[in-house]
Every structure is written in structure tokens, then in C-alpha cells.
Design a protein around this motif. Structure first.
Motif: not given
Length: 79
Positions: A13, A15, A64, A67
Motif C-alpha cells: 500500500k 508502493s 487496484s 491500493f
């Protein structure tokens, strides 16, 4: 079935590319099985291949989901 560790999801989350790659590798086998399609080759035989469009969509949806993932705070009486 082994689960994805909390720390890995949390890092993804934020990155962290290694964590994201680990999660994609974790679900790779399942996604491949879901993206298989039959194709009749020029020789007339049925071939099973990975549909590239389905694969791209599966990876996109997985990213998707990573995140969009929300962590809930435990209740006050959680011990």
C-alpha cells in the motif's frame, strides 16, 4: 492455504515494489488458471493459451485491490 502477511500488504500500500511483486507472484498461479483460453491453431488442433488481455486485466484489478484495501482499527475492547 497460506495467507498474505499483514506487513506485506501494508508495504505494498505504501508502493514498495518488492512487496507488490511478491503479492503478484503469490496470486500468479491462480490468475493464470483464470486467464486460460482455447485457441484452434492453423494445424486444426486445440491449444490452451493465456489470454493477454485477461492477464493484463487481472493484474490491473489485483493492483487496484491492493491500493483500495483499508485496514480497520480494532475495537476498544480488543485484547
Amino acid at each position: 492455504m497460506k495467507r498474505v502477511p499483514f506487513a506485506t500488504i501494508n508495504a505494498a500500500k505504501k508502493s514498495d515494489t518488492d512487496a507488490i511483486k511478491w503479492i503478484v507472484r503469490y496470486f500468479r498461479r491462480y490468475m493464470i488458471l483464470r486467464c486460460l483460453t482455447h485457441h484452434i491453431g492453423a494445424d486444426g488442433h486445440d491449444h490452451v493459451i493465456i489470454d493477454a488481455d485477461l492477464w493484463d486485466q487481472a493484474v490491473s484489478n489485483l493492483l487496484s485491490a491492493i491500493f483500495r484495501f483499508h485496514f480497520k482499527e480494532p475495537p476498544d475492547n480488543f485484547s
